[in-house]
Enzyme design. Structure first.
Site, PDB file in Angstrom:
ATOM      1  NE  ARG A 244     -10.246 -11.120 -10.622  1.00  0.00           N
ATOM      2  CZ  ARG A 244      -9.879  -9.836 -10.720  1.00  0.00           C
ATOM      3  NH1 ARG A 244     -10.081  -9.000  -9.714  1.00  0.00           N
ATOM      4  NH2 ARG A 244      -9.322  -9.378 -11.812  1.00  0.00           N
TER       5      ARG A 244
ATOM      6  CG  HIS B 242     -14.378  -5.425  -9.442  1.00  0.00           C
ATOM      7  ND1 HIS B 242     -14.297  -6.737  -9.829  1.00  0.00           N
ATOM      8  CD2 HIS B 242     -13.112  -4.955  -9.525  1.00  0.00           C
ATOM      9  CE1 HIS B 242     -13.041  -7.036 -10.142  1.00  0.00           C
ATOM     10  NE2 HIS B 242     -12.304  -5.959  -9.961  1.00  0.00           N
TER      11      HIS B 242
HETATM   12  P1  NDP Z   1       0.752 -10.456  -8.130  1.00  0.00           P
HETATM   13  O1  NDP Z   1       0.803 -11.547  -9.144  1.00  0.00           O
HETATM   14  O2  NDP Z   1       1.780  -9.380  -8.196  1.00  0.00           O
HETATM   15  O3  NDP Z   1       0.846 -11.092  -6.661  1.00  0.00           O
HETATM   16  C1  NDP Z   1       0.187 -12.260  -6.324  1.00  0.00           C
HETATM   17  C2  NDP Z   1       0.588 -12.665  -4.914  1.00  0.00           C
HETATM   18  O4  NDP Z   1      -0.223 -13.786  -4.529  1.00  0.00           O
HETATM   19  C3  NDP Z   1       2.037 -13.104  -4.793  1.00  0.00           C
HETATM   20  O5  NDP Z   1       2.586 -12.683  -3.575  1.00  0.00           O
HETATM   21  C4  NDP Z   1       1.940 -14.638  -4.804  1.00  0.00           C
HETATM   22  O6  NDP Z   1       2.944 -15.314  -4.082  1.00  0.00           O
HETATM   23  C5  NDP Z   1       0.630 -14.834  -4.072  1.00  0.00           C
HETATM   24  N1  NDP Z   1       0.049 -16.148  -4.388  1.00  0.00           N
HETATM   25  C6  NDP Z   1      -0.375 -16.623  -5.577  1.00  0.00           C
HETATM   26  N2  NDP Z   1      -0.850 -17.881  -5.441  1.00  0.00           N
HETATM   27  C7  NDP Z   1      -0.685 -18.210  -4.148  1.00  0.00           C
HETATM   28  C8  NDP Z   1      -0.977 -19.376  -3.381  1.00  0.00           C
HETATM   29  N3  NDP Z   1      -1.504 -20.466  -3.943  1.00  0.00           N
HETATM   30  N4  NDP Z   1      -0.680 -19.370  -2.071  1.00  0.00           N
HETATM   31  C9  NDP Z   1      -0.128 -18.279  -1.492  1.00  0.00           C
HETATM   32  N5  NDP Z   1       0.161 -17.127  -2.156  1.00  0.00           N
HETATM   33  C10 NDP Z   1      -0.120 -17.113  -3.460  1.00  0.00           C
HETATM   34  O7  NDP Z   1      -0.719  -9.857  -8.179  1.00  0.00           O
HETATM   35  P2  NDP Z   1      -1.186  -8.364  -7.850  1.00  0.00           P
HETATM   36  O8  NDP Z   1      -0.726  -8.020  -6.481  1.00  0.00           O
HETATM   37  O9  NDP Z   1      -0.845  -7.448  -8.949  1.00  0.00           O
HETATM   38  O10 NDP Z   1      -2.782  -8.547  -7.878  1.00  0.00           O
HETATM   39  C11 NDP Z   1      -3.434  -9.475  -7.034  1.00  0.00           C
HETATM   40  C12 NDP Z   1      -4.881  -9.655  -7.460  1.00  0.00           C
HETATM   41  O11 NDP Z   1      -5.647  -8.526  -7.080  1.00  0.00           O
HETATM   42  C13 NDP Z   1      -5.127  -9.760  -8.966  1.00  0.00           C
HETATM   43  O12 NDP Z   1      -4.822 -11.041  -9.432  1.00  0.00           O
HETATM   44  C14 NDP Z   1      -6.590  -9.440  -9.060  1.00  0.00           C
HETATM   45  O13 NDP Z   1      -7.339 -10.634  -8.926  1.00  0.00           O
HETATM   46  C15 NDP Z   1      -6.852  -8.537  -7.859  1.00  0.00           C
HETATM   47  N6  NDP Z   1      -7.193  -7.173  -8.249  1.00  0.00           N
HETATM   48  C16 NDP Z   1      -8.367  -6.638  -7.779  1.00  0.00           C
HETATM   49  C17 NDP Z   1      -8.710  -5.345  -8.104  1.00  0.00           C
HETATM   50  C18 NDP Z   1      -9.980  -4.753  -7.612  1.00  0.00           C
HETATM   51  O14 NDP Z   1     -10.332  -3.629  -7.992  1.00  0.00           O
HETATM   52  N7  NDP Z   1     -10.712  -5.414  -6.731  1.00  0.00           N
HETATM   53  C19 NDP Z   1      -7.840  -4.501  -8.924  1.00  0.00           C
HETATM   54  C20 NDP Z   1      -6.645  -5.150  -9.342  1.00  0.00           C
HETATM   55  C21 NDP Z   1      -6.343  -6.441  -9.017  1.00  0.00           C
HETATM   56  P3  NDP Z   1       4.511 -15.215  -4.490  1.00  0.00           P
HETATM   57  O15 NDP Z   1       4.900 -13.785  -4.194  1.00  0.00           O
HETATM   58  O16 NDP Z   1       5.142 -16.147  -3.548  1.00  0.00           O
HETATM   59  O17 NDP Z   1       4.582 -15.577  -5.934  1.00  0.00           O
HETATM   60  C1  OXD Z   2      -8.111  -5.919 -12.220  1.00  0.00           C
HETATM   61  C2  OXD Z   2      -9.357  -5.585 -11.532  1.00  0.00           C
HETATM   62  O1  OXD Z   2      -7.792  -7.099 -12.270  1.00  0.00           O
HETATM   63  O2  OXD Z   2      -9.843  -4.469 -11.722  1.00  0.00           O
HETATM   64  O3  OXD Z   2      -7.401  -4.999 -12.717  1.00  0.00           O
HETATM   65  O4  OXD Z   2      -9.896  -6.402 -10.792  1.00  0.00           O
END
Ligand code: NDP
Ligand code: OXD
Length: 314
Positions: A229, A277
């Site tokens: 993000r 995006h």
């Molecule tokens: P998940 O919830 O599966 O994973 C999030 C990860 O981030 C976990 O490993 C978590 O740690 C870590 N995390 C969260 N907060 C912190 C912090 N404060 N410090 C360190 N690590 C942290 O999310 P996804 O992998 O499914 O998706 C990630 C993001 O990708 C989405 O939230 C979205 O914003 C973005 N996205 C972007 C897209 C695009 O097209 N650009 C498409 C889809 C998603 P822990 O494992 O320890 O809990």
């Molecule tokens: C999602 C994205 O969150 O597209 O799925 O960013």
């Protein structure tokens, strides 16, 4: 018989209609409809909904809402809306989405590792300047966020020869690469990553996480890919780091404001690649199957789908 399930959010009406059709094909025993096709009495009885970045007013028009399935993976806007309610939220966890993200991560890591961004700059100056070959094995990719997307990217990049390290909130055992966790270890992962791949969710803790202080830990001329993000990276601090040569290049798919404003400096910055995006678009067909499975679980009530931890924020 469950009441009609509205599909709504801030996406074009045509897209809503496509979703309605695909969901009705996947789960014919449920009547999916666009929100504006529901009568006010039907709205009063809605318990379940499928959403894509809905507005607060849309959600407020459904007083009996109990559960929402988002067709997006990121939930930062929904978390803000739901945190003080009893509404449960399920986000999209789709192996197809993770595979698409991993493909995009690999594409850009190979591109950056083979200096294609520099050759593009050279071409603009009509400069003929071959650079030494660097194998993936010589390049460390630091993945911030080791969730559904981060893990899949790590494995795909590692299969392709890259060295991987990762960083998340919590410790992990038995990973085939080095893992760091917690605020105190962020500097360590940044300090050894030639390419930083951000796949963190946006939460209060990750907002502005990559800023002028933390970016100082980066190796000289590191390259940044932001597929998580926009607000996780301070835009002015990133521009300063690129201008000073502390970072070499940034591939940005996400921004503070989307669409990116025409006057935004990223558009013309020579060390920035802007993507609209698109690193991992939701596949309607595979996502609809997952939504249908989760909806069935909610209707049957035997095994519930995973809910977002609203307090944690992701
Ligand atoms: P998940 O919830 O599966 O994973 C999030 C990860 O981030 C976990 O490993 C978590 O740690 C870590 N995390 C969260 N907060 C912190 C912090 N404060 N410090 C360190 N690590 C942290 O999310 P996804 O992998 O499914 O998706 C990630 C993001 O990708 C989405 O939230 C979205 O914003 C973005 N996205 C972007 C897209 C695009 O097209 N650009 C498409 C889809 C998603 P822990 O494992 O320890 O809990
Ligand atoms: C999602 C994205 O969150 O597209 O799925 O960013």
């Amino acid at each position: 018989m469950i009441s009609p399930v509205p599909v709504f959010g801030q996406i074009p009406d045509d897209d809503i209609q496509h979703w309605v059709r695909t969901l009705n094909q996947q789960l014919p025993q449920v009547s999916f409809r666009s929100l504006n096709q529901l009568t006010s009495t039907e709205k009063q009885n809605v318990r379940f909904a499928v959403v894509a970045n809905p507005t607060v007013d849309q959600l407020k028009s459904l007083p009996a809402l109990e559960w929402v399935q988002s067709i997006w993976a990121g939930v930062e806007k929904l978390v803000d809306t739901f945190v003080d309610t009893d509404i449960q939220l399920t986000r999209l966890i789709d192996p197809q989405l993770s595979a698409t993200m991993a493909e995009c991560a690999l594409t850009w890591c190979l591109y950056l590792n083979r200096d294609m961004h520099l050759y593009q700059q050279d071409q603009q100056q009509r400069v003929w300047q071959p650079r030494p070959y660097r194998a993936p094995e010589e390049t460390t990719i630091g993945i911030l966020g080791l969730g559904e997307l981060g893990q899949r990217c790590a494995l795909r990049l590692q299969q392709n020869g890259f060295r991987i390290c990762s960083w998340s909130q919590s410790p992990r055992d038995n990973l085939p690469f080095r893992h760091f966790y917690g605020e105190q270890q962020l500097g360590e992962v940044l300090g050894q990553s030639d390419i930083i791949l951000n796949l963190l969710p946006l939460t209060p803790a990750t907002r502005g996480l990559l800023n002028k202080t933390t970016l100082k830990h980066c190796v000289k001329e590191a390259r940044l890919i932001n597929f998580g993000r926009g607000p996780t990276v301070s835009e002015p601090d990133l521009i300063a780091a690129l201008d000073q040569g502390a970072l070499e290049f940034a591939v940005l798919d996400v921004f503070d404001e989307e669409p990116l404003a025409p006057e935004h400096p990223f558009w013309t910055h020579p060390a920035v690649r802007v993507l609209p995006h698109v690193s991992a678009p939701t596949s309607r067909v595979s996502a609809a199957k997952i939504v249908a499975q989760n909806m069935t679980k909610m209707i049957e009530g035997k095994e519930l789908p995973p809910f977002v931890d609203l307090k944690r924020g992701y």
